[in-house]
Structures are given as structure tokens and as C-alpha cells.
Design an enzyme around this catalytic site. Structure first.
Site, PDB file in Angstrom:
ATOM      1  N   GLU A   1      -1.412 -36.831  27.710  1.00 35.91           N
ATOM      2  CA  GLU A   1      -2.296 -35.770  27.204  1.00 35.91           C
ATOM      3  C   GLU A   1      -3.610 -36.355  26.679  1.00 35.91           C
ATOM      4  OE1 GLU A   1      -0.051 -33.345  24.449  1.00 35.91           O
ATOM      5  OE2 GLU A   1       1.208 -32.524  26.041  1.00 35.91           O
TER       6      GLU A   1
ATOM      7  N   GLU B   1      11.799   4.423  18.247  1.00 36.03           N
ATOM      8  CA  GLU B   1      11.873   3.998  16.844  1.00 36.03           C
ATOM      9  C   GLU B   1      13.262   4.337  16.280  1.00 36.03           C
ATOM     10  OE1 GLU B   1       9.406   6.334  14.315  1.00 36.03           O
ATOM     11  OE2 GLU B   1       9.522   4.942  12.622  1.00 36.03           O
ATOM     12  N   HIS B   2      13.663   5.607  16.396  1.00 39.00           N
ATOM     13  CA  HIS B   2      14.986   6.064  15.942  1.00 39.00           C
ATOM     14  C   HIS B   2      15.769   6.541  17.150  1.00 39.00           C
ATOM     15  CE1 HIS B   2      12.191   7.119  12.522  1.00 39.00           C
ATOM     16  NE2 HIS B   2      13.108   6.458  11.849  1.00 39.00           N
TER      17      HIS B   2
ATOM     18  N   ASN C   1      -3.602   5.597   6.044  1.00 39.35           N
ATOM     19  CA  ASN C   1      -4.391   6.343   7.035  1.00 39.35           C
ATOM     20  C   ASN C   1      -5.208   5.390   7.906  1.00 39.35           C
ATOM     21  OD1 ASN C   1      -6.569   5.515   5.509  1.00 39.35           O
ATOM     22  ND2 ASN C   1      -6.862   7.491   4.493  1.00 39.35           N
TER      23      ASN C   1
ATOM     24  N   HIS D   1      -2.367 -40.298  18.657  1.00 43.33           N
ATOM     25  CA  HIS D   1      -0.976 -39.862  18.585  1.00 43.33           C
ATOM     26  C   HIS D   1      -0.052 -41.014  19.003  1.00 43.33           C
ATOM     27  CE1 HIS D   1      -2.728 -35.852  18.413  1.00 43.33           C
ATOM     28  NE2 HIS D   1      -1.543 -35.299  18.285  1.00 43.33           N
TER      29      HIS D   1
ATOM     30  N   GLN E   1      11.975  14.677  12.526  1.00 41.24           N
ATOM     31  CA  GLN E   1      10.852  13.811  12.916  1.00 41.24           C
ATOM     32  C   GLN E   1       9.600  14.643  13.134  1.00 41.24           C
ATOM     33  OE1 GLN E   1      10.912  10.431  12.800  1.00 41.24           O
ATOM     34  NE2 GLN E   1      12.829  11.073  11.871  1.00 41.24           N
TER      35      GLN E   1
ATOM     36  N   ASP F   1      16.499   7.484   6.484  1.00 45.81           N
ATOM     37  CA  ASP F   1      15.209   7.537   5.795  1.00 45.81           C
ATOM     38  C   ASP F   1      15.336   7.262   4.308  1.00 45.81           C
ATOM     39  OD1 ASP F   1      13.617   8.049   7.966  1.00 45.81           O
ATOM     40  OD2 ASP F   1      13.741  10.225   7.783  1.00 45.81           O
TER      41      ASP F   1
ATOM     42  N   SER G   1       5.797   8.916  14.007  1.00 44.68           N
ATOM     43  CA  SER G   1       7.247   8.746  14.074  1.00 44.68           C
ATOM     44  C   SER G   1       7.840   9.337  15.358  1.00 44.68           C
ATOM     45  CB  SER G   1       7.876   9.423  12.858  1.00 44.68           C
ATOM     46  OG  SER G   1       9.192   8.996  12.682  1.00 44.68           O
TER      47      SER G   1
ATOM     48  N   GLN H   1     -10.797  -0.144   0.232  1.00 45.27           N
ATOM     49  CA  GLN H   1     -11.187  -0.953  -0.943  1.00 45.27           C
ATOM     50  C   GLN H   1      -9.959  -1.570  -1.626  1.00 45.27           C
ATOM     51  OE1 GLN H   1     -11.840   2.250  -0.426  1.00 45.27           O
ATOM     52  NE2 GLN H   1     -11.439   3.535  -2.227  1.00 45.27           N
TER      53      GLN H   1
ATOM     54  N   HIS I   1       7.156  15.473  10.343  1.00 45.40           N
ATOM     55  CA  HIS I   1       6.345  14.422   9.707  1.00 45.40           C
ATOM     56  C   HIS I   1       4.869  14.573  10.020  1.00 45.40           C
ATOM     57  CE1 HIS I   1       8.666  11.474   7.540  1.00 45.40           C
ATOM     58  NE2 HIS I   1       9.612  11.496   8.449  1.00 45.40           N
TER      59      HIS I   1
ATOM     60  N   TYR J   1       0.848  -1.189   0.000  1.00 44.17           N
ATOM     61  CA  TYR J   1       0.000   0.000   0.000  1.00 44.17           C
ATOM     62  C   TYR J   1       0.886   1.241   0.000  1.00 44.17           C
ATOM     63  CZ  TYR J   1      -3.865   3.106   0.650  1.00 44.17           C
ATOM     64  OH  TYR J   1      -4.797   4.083   0.439  1.00 44.17           O
TER      65      TYR J   1
END
Lengths: 433, 433
Positions: free
Chosen positions: B415, B327-328, B214, B420, B259, B361, B237, B191, B262, B130
Site C-alpha cells: 500500500e 416499522e410496526h 418537526n 507503517h 397509527q 407504544d 408512523s 436553537q 398519529h 429533544y
């Protein structure tokens, strides 16, 4: 009666597609109940967990007795007969050996510019393992979940296992002890998952939760995902056996029934290029279904979801298997190594007639937590990797920044991210003047 | 004004815990809408996708024009200026080199009993990526998602990218071309995710879906998870900079703003053992916020979520960083290698003052899709591994089955899984006579 398909008939493709898309599990929608339980545990901690345990497990606990004491564990574990202890220890040693080989290596390399790149693996700090109570309380699952975590280096490993009416399974506790589990709590359900994810006064939160459970546990794991990591949400078990002429129909029948006996929604499929074998396996299954202890479960599974598919050749069998992407795949054929080369999607492959799937459930070494419901197309069984994470490393030098910095600036500008570009430009300007 | 904390004060622990647990994202609840869209696409295929695209993207498509034709791609790609093409190609080459080193090895070993154990890695058959449309349509993200898939060996890689009012981003198409993407569809939203997961008349289904989006896209990915694999659901971020005395405050300010620019929900944190540097970085940020193109976004992020923490020493900085699990993580310190040894949880580490996060990046090589919202405690950035899966292999022999079969039988009995045990026993009986 199971479905019987012939790959050479005109309507085979439609029938096979229907088999592939058949939904075998109809989980009750318990999401609202689970959301309320999680909210309650987050708000009231121990008190909520204790109340819910009294209600669902008919067990009165206090903050002090949520966790098994070392003395209680020792007393329960002492009840385990020697043969079972030895079997668990053999299984644990083999599982540990297999999983130790999965430990990935760190990497680091230096480029001509002096830039250093690489990555490093580190274990999850704390993990929680859900173990179902009652009938489906499997000590083998404790080993299969706990050993990879400990091999990965997880420092703190907690188990939650409900003990309805206070009844604990000594083998589960022994398996936990052998695997090196650090904390064992006698709680279950969504409240146990919530306690592991968010913590309570008596239970410290963990970073990752694994292990099987009922619809409430599965819904709770889905809900806490993001706050903590989770393993897959496992569906009913499946086996696909590919067999050729001359194989022992009775062995294949028992292998198929060993999946069918797990669950009425389990699925056992045989694909063979020998119509005689197909008939013999079906007859053997029917015969065993007369006497098997769990014949009600296995019989329902075989009747509702069992399938026998005859194919003109083993190439076709492999192609159909790849579309099914089975959890367990047995290659009961004369040259299983050659056939396995054609398999692209399967959770685990068992090669040759001497490898019943049940070996893999207990003592083979590979993990028995495997992707179900065709998810072997995109996911793997549980492993050491599930308890590790990778940190990437980059160290630039002035030479490296001069070489690749301008490209970063160009791309930052094209994405309208000015500060990104300026952070590179400020350094380049410094170098240039 | 950002939060300013001092690790030596009495109320620091409470303030830091509040910072850790602050929720930065308030996703609208779009789940019902998304569920209806997925249902519609499953029921009506192309027709539903075309209607929804007309409604949301104001673009009239037909089954034939859902996909960009090779001629359209060529015409758009020809618009890209040479400098940007070269920058993308440099980035792609470096990302490819880094990710090729991640390819894991298969394993196989033979035990004394003759039993063979091991595993094998195979690529996901088809993957879908995506790519957001509009402002946040980043060609760098196309490279970061598509190259690992192709390095893993994914045969069919499809991209969906919405083109509101028909406006396509030529750089996104060029990035897709450079990365070796096989199919590009001009659709987006829930969709598009539904079409990738379930397929339509014109779009074949994939096995795994990755890439940012999104709230609608995130909700759709959560819903199709299980039917297909998905990557993480990324949050806003974050960057954490650890800096010591003598570092350039302007560079650090720009790194933090890269950052903050963003997203208003992004977070930039500085931890330093030098109070003077803390003041200088804050002043430099305020200064850049006067002129930065995206100052409205970056300013809101800095005001609402920015933080500066002074600590007595770098050991404390590392310990706090591990609780944040950023994250960073930039280590702008005199000995970044030594400090990095103390880091146990971080998505990516950037070592030393010459490694601005923006390099990572675009052109550094490591992936820029990284775990956010403290999930580096239990998960890793995107990698080749996300497009591979492991099949475990086991082949027993009569000798092996004699050695370990009885333990499997014992455990199966414990068991209550009779079939088995019988599947092993039948073979052992055969061996014994």
C-alpha cells in the site's frame, strides 16, 4: 514545527482547547455537483453511469462491462505475488475470527403473565462497499469492510472501485475474492454511490453502503442516507501516543509517522510525563522525515497538526486523552492495562510497546475503520453490528393484557390518542364479558 | 378510499411497487433558516437562544430561567393525577427491565502467542433529548429515549422541551423525573438542538442528541451530526397487519387507526388471505372514522395512504412484508410464532391478537422509537446501544509480533505506506538482535 504544550503552564487550558477545536479538514463544497449526478443516475441508470465514467475515469464501458467478469478477476488475481497473497489471507483469517465473536445473541423470555418479550438480529439484505481507486486504493480496507458484512450474513455484497484509465489494483480484487464479495463494478465517484443506492438496469440496489472515499463520495453518501444506511463519514486519521519514561523513542516516532504519512491533514500527538522522551521522540521524527518516502505528506501533517504535550503524571495524560477521544490510542507505558482502565473514549487502544498501531491496520483482528475527529465520544468503529439490525418481539396474553392494558389506556388518553386506547379497551371488554 | 390490491392479479407487481415507492412526506426546505439559527447560537450563545425563544415561543427567559428549577419541576409534577403517575411508573419499570437486558458484554481473549484481543463498551458522556412541545408532546417518548440512556450509564442527560406561551406539560416533566433526567431546559426548535450540540454559557454541550421533532429540529439534527451523534430522523408512523381467517376485524381496525391517528402522513396496511376479513376490517375502519376524536387526521391518512392487500397464502404475505420492511408489524394469525420466522425486515413484531401495537407504544417494554420509511431494511429501533460505544483492544507480545508482523510489513509495502512497515520492522529487528 509541531505544537509543544506543557500541562503545568497557566495558558495550557486555552492552548489545549484550541488544539481540540482545530479544524483539520476543509472539504470542498461539491454538494450541488453530487446532487446533479445522483439525479442523473436515478433518471438514466446505466447510461448515466457509463457517461460519467468515461468523463471522470477516461474509461469506455458498456452495460455488460460495468462489472468485472469472473475471468477478468481470475486473470488479475493471478498476478498477485505469493507473499502478498499469504499476507492477505493471514489478515483475513484474523479479522474474520475477531469479528465472528461480535455476533450478538437473540433473546427471548417469558414473564409471569405468559407474555413473551425479546428481540432477534437479522442481516442487512444487500450491502455495497466503496473502494477508492488510485493511490489510496487499500486492499486492507476491502477486508475490513467486506469481512464484517459477510460474517453478519449479508447475502449480497457488491464492491464499486473506480479504475481510472482502466487500471485495476490486483490486490484489491484478491482481497474482495478472499472476503467473499459477490459483485465487483469498475465504477467510482458519486455515480457509483447513486447506482448502489437506487440501482440501475445492470446494478441491483443495496440496503447499506460503507467504505471510504473522497469529498464527492462523502457528499453522495450523505445524500443517499435514509434511502440506504451508511457508515460514518470518516475524517483524516489520528493517533495519540501516551508514553512514559524508558520507552523507545524511535518506535514511537515511527508509530506517529505511520499516521502522519496517510494524509497532510492527519494528526499525531504524543503525551508523556517524561520531558526527555518528548525531546527524543521529536528528534527521531525529524530524523525519519529526512528519508521517508512519503516525507512531503508526513512532514506537512507533523508541521501543521503534530503536538507534543508534557504532563506531570499519567492520570493527567488519560484525562486529556479522554477529551481528545482519539481514533487510535497507543499506551506505550509500563502498565498499559492499568492505564487503559482510565480511558473512556477511544476508537481503538493498542496496549504496550509491542503493539504498533500498524498491526491494527492490517493483521491484528479488530477493525481499522474507526471514529475520527473526536467522534469516539459517541460512536464506534465498523463492526458486524453495522450489517445487522434488531427486530423487537412482543407477545401478550389475556393475563398480561389485563395486567398492563389499563396503564396503556391511561397513557393513550393523556396523549389524546383515542384509537390507541380503544384498541386495548376492545380486547379488555371482550375478556371481561 | 384506500388502495385495494389483489396479489393474484396481473398488474399487482406494478401497483405494489408504486405503493412501496410512494413518498408520504414532503418536508418543507428549512435548511437555510436552520443554518442561520445554528450559526447565531454558536456566535452568541444564551443571548441568541433567549431571543429565538421569545420570537418563536412567545416566552421571555433569562440565562437563569432557561432551565427548570427543582422547585418548578416539583410543583408541576405534583399536578399529575395518581392514575397517570402509576401508569408512567409501570411503563418505566417495564421499559427499564427490557432495556437492561440489552447491555452488551465486554470481551477479552488470549491467543496462543500471548496476544490479547477484545473490546470494551463505555457510555456516551452526555446526551440530550429533544421533546416536542404542544400537541405532540408525548411523555411516553421521554421514557423511551431517556431510560435507554440511563441504563447505558450516561452520566448527564439533558432534556429540551419548548413551552410555547410558557405552557409546560406536567406529564413530560414527571416522565423525565422518573427516567432520571438531570437537566430540563424550556427551549425548543433548531436553537435548542444547536445549544445542546455546541453549548452556551448556561448549557453544557452534549455528545449525542436523540428524540423526535418537526422539520426544523430534523434539519438541525442533520446539520449538527458529526459534531455530535444523532439517532435516526424518523418519518411518519406505519403499521402493517397480517391477518388470517377468524381474526376480530374490529380489533384490527382499531390497531390500524391507532397509527393513522398519529399523522395525516401515517400509513396503515392490511395483508390478509381472507377476502371476507378484508371487507370486514374496511367496514369497521369506516365505522370508527365516524366517531373517532382524531377522525380528520386518521381519515386523511386512511384515504391517502391506507391499503388492503389480499394474498393467496401467508407465505406471500410474509414476502410482501419483507419488501415493505414495516416499522410496526402485527401478526394477527393463528400461529404467529411460525409466521414470524419468515420475517427478515421489521422494526417491531407484535405476535397474536392479544398484542395490539398500542401496548408497544407505552408499556410492553421494547422501544417505540423504530425505523420508518422502509429503513428497517438496514437499521434498528432505539436501544441501549445508541448510548454506548465500543473501544477495541489489542495487546501484542514479542511472540505474536514475530508471527504476524511480517504480514503487516508486506501489506504496508503493497500500500506504499513505508512508515507503517518500519514501525513493525524496528521492533522485529530489535527482537532479532
Amino acid at each position: 514545527m509541531p505544537i509543544t504544550l506543557d500541562a503545568t503552564t497557566a495558558d495550557f487550558e486555552a492552548q489545549f482547547t484550541a488544539l481540540l477545536s482545530a479544524k483539520r479538514e476543509d472539504s470542498p463544497d461539491v454538494d450541488d455537483t453530487v446532487a446533479a449526478i445522483i439525479k442523473d443516475v436515478r433518471a438514466r441508470g446505466d447510461a448515466a453511469v457509463i457517461e460519467l465514467t468515461a468523463r471522470f475515469d477516461r474509461l469506455e464501458l458498456t452495460p455488460e462491462t460495468l462489472r468485472f467478469s469472473p475471468e477478468e478477476v481470475a486473470a488479475l488475481v493471478a498476478q498477485v505475488p505469493q507473499a502478498e497473497r499469504e499476507a492477505l489471507e493471514l489478515a483475513a483469517a484474523r479479522i474474520r475470527d475477531y469479528h465472528e465473536r461480535q455476533l450478538p445473541e437473540d433473546a427471548s423470555w417469558t414473564e409471569e403473565s405468559g407474555a413473551v418479550l425479546g428481540w432477534r438480529w437479522t442481516p442487512v439484505g444487500a450491502a455495497g462497499l466503496y473502494v477508492p481507486g488510485g493511490l489510496a486504493s487499500y486492499p486492507s480496507s476491502v477486508l475490513m469492510n467486506a469481512i464484517p458484512a459477510k460474517v453478519a450474513g449479508v447475502e449480497r455484497l457488491a464492491i464499486v472501485v473506480p479504475t481510472p484509465d482502466g487500471k485495476a489494483n490486483p490486490l484489491v480484487l484478491l482481497a474482495a475474492q478472499i472476503a467473499g464479495v459477490d459483485e465487483i463494478y469498475r465504477i467510482g465517484g458519486a455515480q457509483a454511490v447513486a447506482a448502489l443506492a437506487y440501482g440501475t438496469e445492470s446494478i441491483a440496489p443495496v440496503d447499506k453502503i460503507t467504505g471510504p472515499g473522497n469529498a464527492f463520495v462523502a457528499a453522495a453518501k450523505r445524500r443517499v442516507f435514509g434511502k440506504v444506511g451508511i457508515d460514518m463519514i470518516a475524517g483524516p486519521s489520528e493517533i495519540l501516543v501516551i508514553a512514559d519514561k524508558g520507552q523507545n523513542p524511535d518506535w514511537i516516532a515511527l508509530d506517529m509517522l505511520s499516521q502522519a504519512e496517510h494524509d497532510e491533514s492527519a494528526q499525531a500527538i504524543l503525551i508523556t510525563n517524561d520531558a526527555g522522551l518528548a525531546r527524543d521522540v521529536e528528534a527521531a521524527i525529524e530524523r525519519h522525515l529526512q528519508t521517508l518516502e512519503r516525507r512531503a505528506i508526513a512532514g506537512a501533517s507533523w508541521r501543521d497538526y503534530g503536538a507534543i504535550i508534557t504532563v506531570p503524571d499519567l492520570d493527567t495524560a488519560a484525562a486529556l486523552s479522554n477529551r481528545i477521544a482519539p481514533e487510535h490510542l497507543e499506551l506505550c507505558v509500563s502498565d498499559p492495562g492499568a492505564l487503559s482502565q482510565q480511558i473512556t473514549h477511544a476508537g481503538a487502544i493498542f496496549l504496550g510497546a509491542w503493539t504498533p498501531e500498524a498491526i491494527g491496520d492490517y493483521v491484528g483482528g479488530p477493525n481499522h475503520v474507526l471514529p475520527t475527529a473526536r467522534s469516539a465520544r459517541f460512536s464506534s468503529g465498523l463492526s458486524v453490528m453495522d450489517f445487522l439490525k434488531r427486530t423487537t418481539l412482543a407477545k401478550m396474553t389475556p393475563v398480561a393484557l389485563r395486567a398492563i392494558g389499563p396503564a396503556a389506556e391511561t397513557l393513550a388518553r393523556s396523549e389524546s390518542l383515542e384509537a390507541h386506547g380503544l384498541s386495548v379497551r376492545a380486547r379488555l371488554d371482550h375478556l371481561n364479558g
